[in-house]
Design a protein around this motif. Structure first.
Motif, PDB file in Angstrom:
ATOM      1  N   GLU A  70       0.809  -1.218   0.000  1.00 12.43           N
ATOM      2  CA  GLU A  70       0.000   0.000   0.000  1.00 12.43           C
ATOM      3  C   GLU A  70       0.840   1.264   0.000  1.00 12.43           C
ATOM      4  O   GLU A  70       0.457   2.265  -0.620  1.00 12.43           O
ATOM      5  CB  GLU A  70      -0.965  -0.005   1.200  1.00 12.43           C
ATOM      6  CG  GLU A  70      -2.119  -0.962   1.029  1.00 12.43           C
ATOM      7  CD  GLU A  70      -3.183  -0.819   2.107  1.00 12.43           C
ATOM      8  OE1 GLU A  70      -3.055   0.109   2.947  1.00 12.43           O
ATOM      9  OE2 GLU A  70      -4.127  -1.621   2.127  1.00 12.43           O
ATOM     10  N   ASP A  71       1.981   1.256   0.696  1.00 15.88           N
ATOM     11  CA  ASP A  71       2.775   2.483   0.726  1.00 15.88           C
ATOM     12  C   ASP A  71       3.344   2.819  -0.647  1.00 15.88           C
ATOM     13  O   ASP A  71       3.468   3.996  -1.014  1.00 15.88           O
ATOM     14  CB  ASP A  71       3.889   2.380   1.773  1.00 15.88           C
ATOM     15  CG  ASP A  71       4.904   1.293   1.463  1.00 15.88           C
ATOM     16  OD1 ASP A  71       4.500   0.211   0.973  1.00 15.88           O
ATOM     17  OD2 ASP A  71       6.104   1.510   1.717  1.00 15.88           O
ATOM     18  N   VAL A  72       3.636   1.801  -1.454  1.00 16.09           N
ATOM     19  CA  VAL A  72       4.121   2.043  -2.811  1.00 16.09           C
ATOM     20  C   VAL A  72       2.975   2.530  -3.697  1.00 16.09           C
ATOM     21  O   VAL A  72       3.138   3.469  -4.486  1.00 16.09           O
ATOM     22  CB  VAL A  72       4.761   0.761  -3.395  1.00 16.09           C
ATOM     23  CG1 VAL A  72       5.196   0.996  -4.840  1.00 16.09           C
ATOM     24  CG2 VAL A  72       5.942   0.317  -2.544  1.00 16.09           C
ATOM     25  N   GLU A  74       0.440   4.172  -2.700  1.00 13.20           N
ATOM     26  CA  GLU A  74       0.169   5.555  -2.300  1.00 13.20           C
ATOM     27  C   GLU A  74       1.120   6.514  -3.002  1.00 13.20           C
ATOM     28  O   GLU A  74       0.693   7.565  -3.510  1.00 13.20           O
ATOM     29  CB  GLU A  74       0.312   5.690  -0.786  1.00 13.20           C
ATOM     30  CG  GLU A  74       0.064   7.112  -0.292  1.00 13.20           C
ATOM     31  CD  GLU A  74       0.327   7.237   1.201  1.00 13.20           C
ATOM     32  OE1 GLU A  74      -0.465   7.915   1.873  1.00 13.20           O
ATOM     33  OE2 GLU A  74       1.329   6.656   1.681  1.00 13.20           O
ATOM     34  N   LYS A  75       2.399   6.163  -3.072  1.00 10.61           N
ATOM     35  CA  LYS A  75       3.367   7.022  -3.761  1.00 10.61           C
ATOM     36  C   LYS A  75       3.030   7.153  -5.242  1.00 10.61           C
ATOM     37  O   LYS A  75       3.176   8.229  -5.837  1.00 10.61           O
ATOM     38  CB  LYS A  75       4.783   6.462  -3.584  1.00 10.61           C
ATOM     39  CG  LYS A  75       5.310   6.589  -2.160  1.00 10.61           C
ATOM     40  CD  LYS A  75       6.683   5.935  -2.028  1.00 10.61           C
ATOM     41  CE  LYS A  75       7.178   5.998  -0.597  1.00 10.61           C
ATOM     42  NZ  LYS A  75       8.473   5.292  -0.415  1.00 10.61           N
ATOM     43  N   THR A  97      -7.113  -1.879  -4.379  1.00 13.53           N
ATOM     44  CA  THR A  97      -6.870  -0.476  -4.039  1.00 13.53           C
ATOM     45  C   THR A  97      -8.132   0.226  -3.547  1.00 13.53           C
ATOM     46  O   THR A  97      -8.208   1.459  -3.588  1.00 13.53           O
ATOM     47  CB  THR A  97      -6.314   0.279  -5.256  1.00 13.53           C
ATOM     48  OG1 THR A  97      -7.252   0.189  -6.347  1.00 13.53           O
ATOM     49  CG2 THR A  97      -4.971  -0.282  -5.692  1.00 13.53           C
ATOM     50  N   ARG A 103      -9.693   7.960   0.766  1.00 13.54           N
ATOM     51  CA  ARG A 103      -8.710   9.027   0.896  1.00 13.54           C
ATOM     52  C   ARG A 103      -9.099  10.191  -0.014  1.00 13.54           C
ATOM     53  O   ARG A 103      -8.976  10.106  -1.238  1.00 13.54           O
ATOM     54  CB  ARG A 103      -7.323   8.501   0.507  1.00 13.54           C
ATOM     55  CG  ARG A 103      -6.737   7.497   1.497  1.00 13.54           C
ATOM     56  CD  ARG A 103      -6.041   8.231   2.637  1.00 13.54           C
ATOM     57  NE  ARG A 103      -4.947   9.063   2.159  1.00 13.54           N
ATOM     58  CZ  ARG A 103      -3.694   8.656   2.026  1.00 13.54           C
ATOM     59  NH1 ARG A 103      -3.341   7.411   2.323  1.00 13.54           N
ATOM     60  NH2 ARG A 103      -2.749   9.499   1.594  1.00 13.54           N
TER      61      ARG A 103
END
Length: 363
Positions: A70-72, A74-75, A97, A103
């Motif tokens: 998820e952090d990738v 998000e980027k 996703t 968000r």
């Protein structure tokens, strides 16, 4: 900017290619052209405003190896946002996703579920790999999981043949597309080569990705049926390097890829001239970086599409095609502001002055 503050966008508001207003207001995250009264907390942004850009072929949550954490993801989404892309059609992904929908600071995504490919005929870890007898069932599954789209892999390299070839028999795609339409979903397909296109269009497909295999024989069919293409020219630019890498094992495939690349601009221009709907997509998220929608618009212009039409392919026309609003009264305030008129020079898309998403200045 805190929640519910009022945003005043002034200068030139491009509601459409010819409809230009002097200002708009954002109240509670939504657009209005009526000046609000009794408001003390106002932020003003000046410049040339467009609806948030659309990347109609983008894979948030995917890299060259498959699903990413998820952090990738998000980027990736933030990179698209900073480049002004605020609406994405995710054209196939194994990654979930849905958390992005919660968000308000990330682009909106329209998902096509997971790719559906023939067994051992696509990139590893990307697709459901099935045989023709199971295609309808998997299309139904992804139609229910997606946001109104399903993605097929229409052609890929056949290692025995040593070249690109169609993945599905005509009857299988006819039944699959009919099932998707019955469930209210549109269907698109990855297609590089020539030989899958007629069957897919005559079977009722709604869109073709890449479409480098279009010819004088199939372009009129696309135009007659209103089948859209998303050329992903920034991705097609990688074909020579791919061809070089496959030269030893698959010389026939390599030569084919080079021919498709060499005629890419003529292919897109001929399709546009014939009346085929053309939309912006980058194919980001596999081997390609995110944030390239502006570069794809410039590629369409290089191909010979008039600048305003290329701009429409990532703004007004693209949003209509996907059923999402632009700079309409009452619509969510998703817009990008530039220093100069992007109709005069689409290269300004690469340098947004301000990015506004859900009424908040986020970039």
């Amino acid at each position: 900017m805190r929640d519910h503050a009022v945003l005043h966008v002034k200068g030139r508001v491009l509601v459409g290619p010819e409809e230009v207003r002097d200002e708009l207001w954002v109240v509670d995250g939504r657009i209005t052209y009526d000046r609000p009264t009794g408001v003390a907390d106002v932020r003003t942004v000046e410049g040339w405003a467009l609806p948030g850009l659309v990347d109609a072929h983008c894979h948030v949550g995917l890299d060259r190896h498959g699903a990413v954490p998820e952090d990738v993801a998000e980027k990736q989404a933030l990179t698209d946002r900073e480049a002004g892309t605020l609406l994405i059609r995710d054209a196939g992904s194994p990654s979930d996703t849905r958390w992005i929908d919660d968000r308000e600071d990330l682009p909106k995504i329209i998902r096509a579920g997971r790719h559906i490919a023939r067994t051992r005929r696509y990139i590893r870890n990307y697709a459901w790999e099935v045989e023709p007898e199971d295609l309808v069932a998997y299309v139904a599954q992804e139609a229910r999981r997606g946001d109104g789209w399903v993605k097929l892999v229409g052609d890929w390299i056949d290692r025995d043949l040593g070249d690109l070839s169609a993945c599905w028999p005509r009857g299988a795609v006819e039944a699959a597309i009919a099932e998707a339409h019955r469930l209210g979903a549109r269907v698109t397909a990855h297609c590089f080569a020539e030989d899958s296109l007629r069957d897919l269009v005559e079977a009722g497909i709604d869109c073709v990705e890449h479409a480098t295999g279009l010819t004088d024989d199939t372009i009129p069919l696309f135009a007659e049926r209103g089948v859209a293409i998303v050329p992903t020219l920034v991705n097609i630019a990688t074909f020579p390097a791919l061809a070089d890498g496959g030269e030893t094992r698959f010389p026939r495939w390599s030569a084919h890829m080079r021919r498709l690349h060499q005629r890419r601009y003529d292919t897109v221009r001929n399709a546009y001239d014939a009346g085929v709907p053309v939309f912006v997509g980058t194919d980001a998220g596999g081997a390609l970086a995110h944030g390239l929608a502006g570069a794809e618009v410039a590629e369409l212009v290089t191909a010979g599409i008039p600048p305003v039409e290329a701009l429409a392919a990532t703004t007004w026309a693209a949003r209509r095609w996907l059923g999402r609003p632009g700079l309409d009264e009452g619509a969510p305030a998703d817009l990008v502001v530039y220093e100069q008129d992007p109709r005069a020079d689409v290269r300004v898309l690469g340098a947004p002055r301000r990015v506004v998403l859900n009424g908040r200045v986020v970039g």
